[in-house]
Design an enzyme around this catalytic site. Structure first.
Site, PDB file in Angstrom:
ATOM      1  N   HIS A  68       4.064   0.802 -11.864  1.00 29.25           N
ATOM      2  CA  HIS A  68       4.234   1.645 -13.066  1.00 29.25           C
ATOM      3  C   HIS A  68       3.770   0.941 -14.341  1.00 29.25           C
ATOM      4  O   HIS A  68       3.869   1.514 -15.427  1.00 29.25           O
ATOM      5  CB  HIS A  68       5.693   2.078 -13.237  1.00 29.25           C
ATOM      6  CG  HIS A  68       6.159   3.020 -12.171  1.00 29.25           C
ATOM      7  ND1 HIS A  68       5.523   4.204 -11.915  1.00 29.25           N
ATOM      8  CD2 HIS A  68       7.183   2.931 -11.278  1.00 29.25           C
ATOM      9  CE1 HIS A  68       6.144   4.819 -10.907  1.00 29.25           C
ATOM     10  NE2 HIS A  68       7.144   4.068 -10.505  1.00 29.25           N
ATOM     11  N   ASP A 100       3.915   4.690  -2.361  1.00 29.85           N
ATOM     12  CA  ASP A 100       5.253   4.763  -2.961  1.00 29.85           C
ATOM     13  C   ASP A 100       5.551   6.238  -3.275  1.00 29.85           C
ATOM     14  O   ASP A 100       4.634   7.013  -3.549  1.00 29.85           O
ATOM     15  CB  ASP A 100       5.261   3.942  -4.253  1.00 29.85           C
ATOM     16  CG  ASP A 100       6.648   3.741  -4.831  1.00 29.85           C
ATOM     17  OD1 ASP A 100       7.210   2.654  -4.639  1.00 29.85           O
ATOM     18  OD2 ASP A 100       7.166   4.677  -5.485  1.00 29.85           O
ATOM     19  N   HIS A 132       6.883   7.401  -5.871  1.00 28.69           N
ATOM     20  CA  HIS A 132       6.587   7.682  -7.282  1.00 28.69           C
ATOM     21  C   HIS A 132       5.095   7.541  -7.528  1.00 28.69           C
ATOM     22  O   HIS A 132       4.439   6.678  -6.934  1.00 28.69           O
ATOM     23  CB  HIS A 132       7.344   6.706  -8.186  1.00 28.69           C
ATOM     24  CG  HIS A 132       8.835   6.747  -8.006  1.00 28.69           C
ATOM     25  ND1 HIS A 132       9.488   5.948  -7.088  1.00 28.69           N
ATOM     26  CD2 HIS A 132       9.780   7.496  -8.626  1.00 28.69           C
ATOM     27  CE1 HIS A 132      10.788   6.210  -7.145  1.00 28.69           C
ATOM     28  NE2 HIS A 132      10.991   7.147  -8.066  1.00 28.69           N
ATOM     29  N   ASP A 176      10.004   4.041  -0.682  1.00 24.16           N
ATOM     30  CA  ASP A 176      11.009   5.009  -1.133  1.00 24.16           C
ATOM     31  C   ASP A 176      10.696   6.460  -0.758  1.00 24.16           C
ATOM     32  O   ASP A 176      11.355   7.380  -1.237  1.00 24.16           O
ATOM     33  CB  ASP A 176      11.271   4.877  -2.642  1.00 24.16           C
ATOM     34  CG  ASP A 176      10.010   4.715  -3.459  1.00 24.16           C
ATOM     35  OD1 ASP A 176       8.913   4.919  -2.905  1.00 24.16           O
ATOM     36  OD2 ASP A 176      10.122   4.389  -4.657  1.00 24.16           O
TER      37      ASP A 176
HETATM   38 ZN   LIG Z   1       8.892   4.205  -6.207  1.00 16.21          ZN
END
Ligand SMILES: [Zn+2]
Ligand SMILES: [Zn+2]
Length: 436
Positions: free
Chosen positions: A112, A151, A153, A240
């Site tokens: 991120h 991931d 996200h 995740d």
């Molecule tokens: Zn994540």
């Protein structure tokens, strides 16, 4: 004793003494159960699997990728530098042919973190994978690289860093941003003017399971990789998407992650997120290690695994089939689409608001891509935040033409401090990083 078919290098840096806060999901004991599982399986005694100690990433390693405001020393802890250094060591082990593949099991994660860093966001403060990649490009020369981010996200930081880089194909598979942090990652986010089509987002509906992930892999990701023909494939391995993850709404499994890894066949992997530290991480990480080493992973199941419960809804399957077609069609038409979108343009500007959730800082950023016929052109970022920082950052990408390099230095020299708090020049061609 088992013998790995592929020689595999592992760097394990759990950072047991560092966390954002005591109760934070990206916590100190995140890799504790993984560590136990790896030892229980006897990975350390497997012939062909080597453990390496991380190195510490230098300020220059970080500056190749980031503009850290005001500077690297003030924002990054030793743990961040060791996490990035862990990935550097893992990637180098492959480049030096000490091993065939490597996996950096490090934390805190990195995907991120955008180019500009004002602090932590999405549990990340330095883009660990990008820092390692730019280090190996620096040491081993040009590389055509595909980064596949698995991931849950959206890998918005990696997307930002490689937005205008045609030599770095970024593919992110993630839970649809309309239902999860950081909210971005739609298929329309397709790259900058010099790399349109080389940023690929595959936003998956909540509830996507093994069937959906593997469908996307076989029908979109692998065909695109076959077209792109990268020198190396890197997996940003976020765990995740697991059905037990407390932060997300996906239905993926340890077996699924291992199968995905085997089919994707990455040269390197770097750990990103994953917050089901006892129910998922030990099994997913073990599955990936075994898959990368070419060992049997068919016995790796979570204790509560139930195939019937995890069966994917038909509506999701149908949605994913349509999404696959749409993404692959965009990829095939990227050249025509880029011509249409950027025809006769001398520069392209994007304006964004970026929230640093850990640091509680809001950034307002205007990024200008100056288009050049002879190279991929300069990037000029004018960014301010609500804590009164206002910076100008000029980036000279790898393989820039001399005209653009000279122009960047002239721009840097003529930029007076005022109205900026800091001015930065990031020159990837000469590996030179200046600030004033
Ligand atoms: Zn994540
Ligand atoms: Zn140029």
């Amino acid at each position: 004793m088992f013998k790995a078919k592929n020689r595999l290098g592992l760097v394990f840096f759990p950072a047991f003494d560092w966390a954002i806060s005591k109760t934070h999901p990206e916590r100190e004991e995140r890799l504790l159960y993984t560590q136990d599982q790896i030892f229980e399986e006897g990975i350390q005694d497997t012939e062909g699997i080597e453990f390496y100690n991380p190195v510490i990433a230098s300020e220059k390693d970080v500056s190749r990728v980031h503009i850290v405001v005001p500077n690297v020393a003030s924002q990054l802890s030793q743990s961040h530098l060791v996490a990035a250094g862990g990935a550097i060591r893992a990637y180098k082990a492959v480049m030096e042919k000490e091993v065939n593949k490597s996996f950096a099991l490090v934390r805190p994660p990195g995907h991120h973190t955008h180019r500009v860093v004002y602090g932590g966001r999405g549990f990340c403060t330095v883009n660990v994978g990008a820092v390692a990649l730019e280090r190996i490009r620096q040491d081993y020369g040009d590389l055509k690289v595909a980064i596949v981010d698995t991931d849950a996200h959206h890998g918005d930081g990696t997307q930002d860093i490689y937005w205008n880089d045609k030599d770095t194909l970024f593919i992110s598979l993630h839970q649809d941003g309309r239902s999860l942090y950081p909210g971005t990652g739609s298929i329309e986010e397709f790259g900058g003017p010099s790399a349109y089509g080389y940023n690929i987002n595959i936003p998956l509906p909540p509830g996507t399971g093994e069937e959906g992930f593997l469908y996307i892999l076989d029908n979109v990701v692998i065909p695109i990789l076959n077209d792109f023909k990268p020198d190396i494939i890197i997996n940003s391995a976020g765990q995740d998407n697991h059905y037990s993850d407390p932060l997300t709404n996906m239905n993926f499994t340890a077996q699924g992650y291992a199968i995905l890894n085997e089919r994707l066949n990455p040269d390197m992997a770097v750990l990103e997120g994953g917050y089901s530290i006892e129910g998922a991480l030990p099994y997913i990480n073990l599955g990936i290690i075994l898959a990368m080493a070419g060992l049997d992973y068919s016995h790796v199941f979570e204790p509560d695994y139930d195939a019937d419960k995890l069966k994917q809804d038909t509506a999701i399957t149908n949605h994913i089939e349509k999404l696959s077609e749409a993404v692959y069609s965009l990829w095939r038409h990227k050249k025509e689409l880029a011509e249409e979108k950027f025809k006769n343009k001398k520069e392209v500007t994007r304006e964004r608001k970026i929230y640093f959730d850990t640091a509680g800082i809001t950034e307002h950023q205007v990024q200008k891509f100056i288009i050049c016929d002879d190279c991929s052109g300069l990037s000029v970022i004018d960014s301010s935040n609500d804590e009164s920082a206002h910076i100008l950052a000029i980036t000279v990408p790898r393989k820039s033409c001399q005209y653009c390099i000279d122009k960047a230095y002239a721009m840097y020299d003529s930029s007076n401090q005022y109205p900026y708090t800091n001015v930065y020049l990031q020159d990837r061609c000469n590996d030179n990083y200046l600030s004033k």
